[in-house]
Design a protein around this motif. Structure first.
Motif, PDB file in Angstrom:
ATOM      1  N   GLU A 274     -45.611  -9.075 -34.457  1.00  0.00           N
ATOM      2  CA  GLU A 274     -45.170  -9.689 -33.212  1.00  0.00           C
ATOM      3  C   GLU A 274     -44.057 -10.704 -33.457  1.00  0.00           C
ATOM      4  O   GLU A 274     -43.097 -10.808 -32.711  1.00  0.00           O
TER       5      GLU A 274
ATOM      6  N   LEU B 126     -40.826  -8.959 -34.019  1.00  0.00           N
ATOM      7  CA  LEU B 126     -40.200  -8.399 -32.830  1.00  0.00           C
ATOM      8  C   LEU B 126     -39.653  -9.462 -31.910  1.00  0.00           C
ATOM      9  O   LEU B 126     -38.522  -9.382 -31.452  1.00  0.00           O
ATOM     10  N   PHE B 127     -40.480 -10.453 -31.610  1.00  0.00           N
ATOM     11  CA  PHE B 127     -40.113 -11.383 -30.549  1.00  0.00           C
ATOM     12  C   PHE B 127     -39.779 -12.768 -31.073  1.00  0.00           C
ATOM     13  O   PHE B 127     -39.430 -13.650 -30.323  1.00  0.00           O
TER      14      PHE B 127
ATOM     15  N   ILE C 276     -35.661  -7.741 -32.190  1.00  0.00           N
ATOM     16  CA  ILE C 276     -35.254  -6.984 -31.012  1.00  0.00           C
ATOM     17  C   ILE C 276     -34.517  -7.865 -30.022  1.00  0.00           C
ATOM     18  O   ILE C 276     -33.544  -7.454 -29.392  1.00  0.00           O
ATOM     19  N   MET C 277     -34.984  -9.114 -29.906  1.00  0.00           N
ATOM     20  CA  MET C 277     -34.403 -10.000 -28.908  1.00  0.00           C
ATOM     21  C   MET C 277     -32.967 -10.381 -29.237  1.00  0.00           C
ATOM     22  O   MET C 277     -32.206 -10.748 -28.354  1.00  0.00           O
TER      23      MET C 277
ATOM     24  N   ASN D 171     -43.199 -15.962 -23.504  1.00  0.00           N
ATOM     25  CA  ASN D 171     -42.290 -16.009 -24.649  1.00  0.00           C
ATOM     26  C   ASN D 171     -40.934 -16.622 -24.271  1.00  0.00           C
ATOM     27  O   ASN D 171     -40.302 -16.218 -23.295  1.00  0.00           O
TER      28      ASN D 171
ATOM     29  N   ALA E  98     -37.761 -14.183 -24.662  1.00  0.00           N
ATOM     30  CA  ALA E  98     -37.747 -13.149 -23.628  1.00  0.00           C
ATOM     31  C   ALA E  98     -37.291 -13.761 -22.318  1.00  0.00           C
ATOM     32  O   ALA E  98     -36.518 -13.167 -21.565  1.00  0.00           O
TER      33      ALA E  98
END
Lengths: 282, 432
Positions: A116, A119-120, A206-207, A254, A257
């Motif tokens: 996690e 990714l974020f 990813i962000m 988040n 995000a």
């Protein structure tokens, strides 16, 4: 200080990414930037397994090498191997990203690295990481590294502005007057992969892509000149980072995000409003 | 259980759960390979990324509205948000000067981050059913149940119906878009169907491969298959086989090691197959390189032979033969290459070595004369029929002399009536 460090870190990431993203968008390499941000993952994980630190010199080195190697392989696959360019990108980055994920789930089971976070990102954790004392002020390590990279990045772009812009706008002219398009492309991609590495801990693999492309997309709507382009992208991303940060606290989600959602909503609103207003005039 | 027992257990269909997973994965592999063929051939691969990433918000919203992890709601949600993504990409690139690739990246990141926010909201809601939504990121084929399989089968059924029904439409519009338009196949219509099929495949793949990696599942099998055949139908079949095979291996690995996510393993298998195809297939990199090398070597040999002949023409029997250095100097080539070429020619019986000098054998003279003849005929031909000045014809002849077949050579000689001299007033040798 808690808020300040998070916002400051987010702004640093935003500045870095929006500057590089501007050129990526102009060179029509946005998806390559996306691919690159995924591809550096195995480099980060392997270096992490060796040094047990999230951002070290080894991480930087490994990720830069893997990033550039990925781009090189994509080029070979598409130019010599007969792959479609986009297909080569799609296969290479998912391949490297998968290797990263496999490494994380098998080897780093007990270590302080999880999917996690990859990714974020975990920007909310920045103020709690161990700090360095600089002139009596405790600066989170990651923020410190990021600011050094940002400075280096801005200096490189400042002095290389001519090369970057001429190869983005008129690659043909660039090669006739002896400016190597390949060199500037690889420099840009190398900086992008380094920027991903430095931002990875805070915003995730990813962000980063939203930080790269959305501000540049916004600037693309407003101006045709390169300097205002970059400045608009930078300002836009910094303002959105601040708004996004406070918004994320309101709804408890988040942070990154939230930031990229704010960016996205403003961008979409601008796009859809702009056309409608011109239509009504007509 | 050891490895082999596990293997047998896995493929024996005795365990209902395992056979669910196996059937589901097989179907997905075939479907994604086939759809992928369309996507790769229509050069729309980038859009898959956007479509798959944008399923996240829809899946979360589907879960929030239904409150349960019913696959039907989740997939419907995912498919609708993916449709929004396709619409957004088209709108952004039409309404503004943002290019398509940037529009794809922008849409992808906006919808994905929105999805992450939704995921957080779901996690904060404290709904006990929410655990496992995370598995949609990288897939967990092992969690596939019978009811999932029904939904899954339904999605694959849509694909398996659409493909044969529109097969001709696809074929025509992919290979000859202008002809397709002239017979009334709308480009927009075909693209919509392809987008729709990508959305369906992505929805079906979410559970096995996960939304982040589904694009590889669609791109890789078709890209690999294209190296082995040029036939549209065969490409689809091969891609289906590759997709199915790799996914089964991936699922099996995550069956052996339950903590492993399925998706990454499938992708690693797929990428390996593609890379192997690039390297080792008949139209692949390695074969091509070998061919290029072979050609280069044979051209070098012919050139060396020709040089020996020409040098001999010059010295007119004053010396016994030609030394290696002379050849390498006459035609600037590394002496090492010349030496190996001469050795090869010697083995073929075209030259012989006497002391330090090389001379041509009977066969060598014939072969060298053939090359020189072709060269000079071609020069003359260019001058006579293309009206090129004589100082422009040499370079073209230099490359064509290695390619011209005996038939073409004969035709050249006949059309010009067996000329004696070339444009540089050198004799054209016809042998005896």
């Amino acid at each position: 200080m808690f808020d300040f460090w998070i916002i400051f870190t987010a702004c640093l990431v935003a500045i870095n990414s929006s500057v590089l993203g501007s050129f990526l968008v102009l060179k029509k390499m946005s998806m390559l930037g996306d691919a690159l941000s995924h591809s550096v993952l195995p480099g980060i994980v392997i270096a992490f397994l060796i040094t047990n630190e999230h951002t070290s010199i080894l991480t930087t080195l490994f990720s830069a090498i893997i990033g550039l190697a990925a781009v090189f392989t994509m080029n070979v696959l598409s130019k010599k191997g007969g792959f479609q360019k986009d297909a080569a990108i799609g296969i290479m980055y998912t391949f490297l990203f998968s290797i990263g994920i496999i490494l994380i789930s098998s080897l780093a089971k007990n270590a302080d690295i999880d999917i996690e976070c990859v990714l974020f990102g975990d920007i909310g954790n920045v103020p709690f990481t161990k700090g360095l004392y600089i002139m009596g002020l405790e600066v989170p390590r990651q923020t410190f590294l990021l600011s050094i990279f940002t400075a280096a990045n801005l200096i490189i772009v400042f002095f290389g502005l001519k090369g970057f812009s001429i190869t983005s706008f008129d690659p043909l002219l660039a090669s006739t007057i002896g400016i190597s398009v390949v060199f500037w492309d690889y420099l840009l991609l190398g900086l992008t992969s380094l920027s991903t590495v430095f931002s990875f801990e805070s915003v995730g693999a990813i962000m980063v892509i939203s930080m790269l492309v959305i501000p540049a997309g916004f600037a693309n709507l407003l101006t045709k000149r390169i300097k205002p382009f970059i400045l608009i992208a930078m300002t836009f991303s910094v303002i959105c980072s601040i708004i996004g940060y406070y918004l994320s606290f309101l709804i408890n989600v988040n942070i990154v995000a939230c930031i990229s959602c704010v960016m996205g909503i403003i961008l979409l609103a601008t796009i859809f409003r702009k056309k409608n207003s011109t239509q009504s005039v007509n | 259980m050891n490895f082999w027992e596990q293997l047998i257990y896995f493929f024996s269909f005795t365990d209902a759960n395992v056979s669910n997973v196996l059937i589901g994965t097989l179907l997905l592999g075939i479907a994604s390979g086939m759809v992928g063929t369309l996507v790769v051939l229509s050069k729309k691969t980038l859009i898959i990324d956007a479509i798959s990433h944008s399923m996240l918000p829809g899946i979360c919203i589907g879960f929030m509205l239904s409150g349960v992890k019913n696959p039907v709601y989740l997939m419907l949600g995912g498919m609708s948000s993916a449709t929004v993504a396709v619409y957004l990409i088209a709108e952004i690139s039409q309404r503004s000067k943002i290019k398509v690739d940037a529009a794809i990246a922008i849409t992808l990141s906006i919808l994905f981050s929105f999805g992450v926010i939704m995921l957080n909201v779901v996690q904060n809601s404290g709904n006990p059913n929410q655990s496992g939504l995370n598995d949609f990121l990288f897939g967990k084929a092992a969690s596939m149940l019978r009811k999932d399989l029904y939904m899954f089968g339904g999605l694959c059924l849509i694909i398996f119906i659409c493909l044969p029904v529109f097969f001709r439409h696809f074929k025509i519009s992919l290979f000859d878009p202008i002809f397709a338009q002239s017979i009334g196949i709308k480009k927009y219509f075909i693209q919509s169907i392809i987008s729709f099929l990508i959305i369906v495949t992505a929805a079906a793949g979410v559970q096995t491969v996960g939304i982040i990696l589904i694009s590889a599942m669609i791109i890789a099998p078709a890209s690999a298959a294209l190296f082995w055949t040029n036939n549209f139908r065969l490409t689809m079949i091969y891609a289906g086989i590759v997709g199915a095979g790799c996914s089964i291996v991936g699922v099996f690995i995550s069956f052996l090691l339950p903590e492993m996510p399925t998706g990454p393993w499938i992708v690693v298998m797929l990428a390996s197959v593609s890379i192997l195809s690039v390297l080792f297939s008949p139209s692949g990199l390695l074969v091509k390189q070998i061919q290029i090398r072979k050609n280069k070597k044979s051209i070098l040999r012919e050139n060396v032979l020709k040089t020996v002949y020409k040098l001999k023409e010059k010295i007119k029997g004053k010396k016994k033969g030609i030394s290696t250095e002379e050849v390498s100097n006459y035609r600037p080539t590394a002496i090492r290459k010349v030496r190996s070429a001469l050795k090869h020619l010697k083995r073929k019986g075209l030259v012989i070595k006497g002391g330090d000098y090389w001379t041509l054998t009977e066969n060598g003279v014939q072969e060298a004369e053939r090359i020189v003849r072709v060269h000079r005929l071609w020069e003359l031909y260019l001058q006579k029929y293309m009206h090129l000045p004589s100082n422009y014809v040499h370079n073209s002849a230099e490359s064509i002399e290695h390619i011209v077949t005996p038939e073409i050579e004969q035709a050249l000689a006949e059309v010009m009536g067996k000329p004696e001299l070339d444009p540089h007033n050198q004799k054209i040798p016809y042998g005896k």
